[in-house]
Design a protein around this motif. Structure first.
Motif, PDB file in Angstrom:
ATOM      1  N   ARG A 172     -68.084  33.283 127.514  1.00  0.00           N
ATOM      2  CA  ARG A 172     -67.491  34.466 128.171  1.00  0.00           C
ATOM      3  C   ARG A 172     -66.689  34.060 129.395  1.00  0.00           C
ATOM      4  O   ARG A 172     -65.599  34.569 129.658  1.00  0.00           O
ATOM      5  CB  ARG A 172     -68.605  35.427 128.630  1.00  0.00           C
ATOM      6  N   THR A 173     -67.261  33.111 130.170  1.00  0.00           N
ATOM      7  CA  THR A 173     -66.593  32.686 131.405  1.00  0.00           C
ATOM      8  C   THR A 173     -65.287  31.962 131.079  1.00  0.00           C
ATOM      9  O   THR A 173     -64.256  32.216 131.704  1.00  0.00           O
ATOM     10  CB  THR A 173     -67.533  31.781 132.233  1.00  0.00           C
ATOM     11  N   ASN A 228     -72.798  33.001 127.861  1.00  0.00           N
ATOM     12  CA  ASN A 228     -72.196  33.207 129.178  1.00  0.00           C
ATOM     13  C   ASN A 228     -71.112  32.167 129.462  1.00  0.00           C
ATOM     14  O   ASN A 228     -70.084  32.476 130.061  1.00  0.00           O
ATOM     15  CB  ASN A 228     -73.261  33.137 130.275  1.00  0.00           C
ATOM     16  N   ASP A 229     -71.348  30.923 129.038  1.00  0.00           N
ATOM     17  CA  ASP A 229     -70.340  29.871 129.234  1.00  0.00           C
ATOM     18  C   ASP A 229     -69.047  30.228 128.495  1.00  0.00           C
ATOM     19  O   ASP A 229     -67.951  30.082 129.037  1.00  0.00           O
ATOM     20  CB  ASP A 229     -70.867  28.519 128.709  1.00  0.00           C
ATOM     21  N   PHE A 244     -67.610  24.420 131.700  1.00  0.00           N
ATOM     22  CA  PHE A 244     -68.436  25.318 130.901  1.00  0.00           C
ATOM     23  C   PHE A 244     -68.254  25.120 129.388  1.00  0.00           C
ATOM     24  O   PHE A 244     -68.908  25.766 128.594  1.00  0.00           O
ATOM     25  CB  PHE A 244     -68.140  26.781 131.262  1.00  0.00           C
TER      26      PHE A 244
END
Lengths: 105, 146
Positions: free
Chosen positions: B43-44, B40-41, B117
Motif C-alpha cells: 500500500r505504501t 501495508n508495504d 518497502f
C-alpha cells in the motif's frame, strides 16, 4: 482525513484521524500551522492514534511542523504511532527530530 | 515468469484517487494471504508511486495513470505504475534520498520508501513521454493448518 486541535500556549495537541497522504496533507498542515501561530505553544503533540495509514507525505508534515515549532523555541512529540507509520518515520530519521512513541496495541 | 493472475486499473491523476489506488491494489493482492505488514508495504509503495505521477509527471495537468498488478504462482507481486507525463531527466538523481523538486513540504523520500518497502524497484523514464515504476515484492508462504 480530519484533525481536531486542542490547545493552550503551553501545549497544543493535534488529533489526526484517517489516512495521511498527499491528498490531505496540505489542509492538515494549514490547520495545525494556524493553531501553532495563534497559541505559540512550548510543546506541540501530533497524536496518531486514529491514523490508519501514512506515506512519505506524512514525513513532510512532521518535518515541517518540527521546523515551525523549533523556530518558536518549542518541542515536538509524535505519539501513538502505528507500526506502519513508525516504519515510514524511522526511514526518514524523524526520531532524531522529535520524540516518537508507538501505539500500545 | 509464470503468470497466475493479473488486473489492470486506469485512474485520472487526481489526488482523491491516491487512497483508491492503494485499496484497489491491496484488495487484489489479498488473495495471496499476505501478512498485515506485507500488505501495508505494498500500500505504501503504491501510494508513493501514484503520488509521484500526480505531483511530478502530470504537474499542473490531468492525465491517466495505468496500474497493472501481476501475481505469479510463486506469490511474487509485480506492480507496474505507468504515466504518460513529463518524464524524469535524471532518474539516478530523482531516486537519491532527500532529492525533491516538490517544495519544502515534500520530503524527497518517495523512492527511498519504495526501495525500502519492496524487494526490488526499477524505474524507466523518457523525457516528454512518461515513466514506468515497477515494484516487486515476494509474499512469504505461511504454514497453513487444515
Amino acid at each position: 482525513m480530519a484533525v481536531n486541535i486542542e490547545g493552550s500556549n503551553e501545549i497544543l495537541i493535534a488529533y489526526l484521524t484517517g489516512e495521511l497522504d498527499h491528498h490531505c496533507a496540505g489542509e492538515i498542515r494549514k490547520r495545525i500551522d494556524s493553531a501553532v501561530n495563534e497559541y505559540k505553544p512550548s510543546l506541540l503533540v501530533l497524536d496518531f492514534s486514529d491514523v490508519s495509514f501514512m506515506d512519505s507525505s506524512g514525513i513532510g508534515l512532521v518535518m515541517g511542523r518540527y521546523k515551525l515549532i523549533h523556530s518558536l523555541g518549542g518541542t515536538l512529540h509524535v505519539v501513538n504511532v502505528s507500526e506502519q507509520a513508525h516504519k515510514v518515520m524511522c526511514l526518514a530519521g524523524l526520531e532524531n527530530l522529535a520524540t516518537i512513541s508507538k501505539s500500545e496495541v | 515468469m509464470e503468470k497466475s493472475n493479473e488486473m489492470k486499473l486506469t485512474i485520472e491523476s487526481r489526488s482523491s484517487n491516491e487512497g483508491f489506488a492503494r485499496v484497489a491494489v491491496a484488495a487484489f493482492v489479498a488473495q495471496l494471504d499476505p501478512t498485515i505488514e506485507e500488505i501495508n508495504d505494498i500500500r505504501t509503495c503504491v501510494s508513493e508511486a501514484v503520488t509521484n505521477c500526480i505531483v511530478h509527471a502530470y504537474k499542473e495537468t490531468l492525465g491517466k495513470i495505468y496500474i497493472t498488478v501481476t501475481l505469479s504462482d510463486s506469490s511474487l507481486v509485480t506492480v507496474k505504475i505507468r504515466d504518460k507525463g513529463c518524464g524524469i531527466e535524471d532518474v539516478k538523481q530523482a531516486m537519491e534520498p532527500l532529492f525533491t523538486t516538490g517544495g519544502s513540504e515534500r520530503a524527497g523520500l518517495g523512492f527511498a520508501v519504495m526501495e525500502s518497502f519492496s524487494d526490488k524497484i526499477s524505474v524507466r523514464s523518457k523525457l516528454g513521454q512518461g515513466t514506468t515504476v515497477t515494484i516487486r515484492k515476494k509474499i512469504q508462504q505461511r504454514v497453513r493448518y487444515a
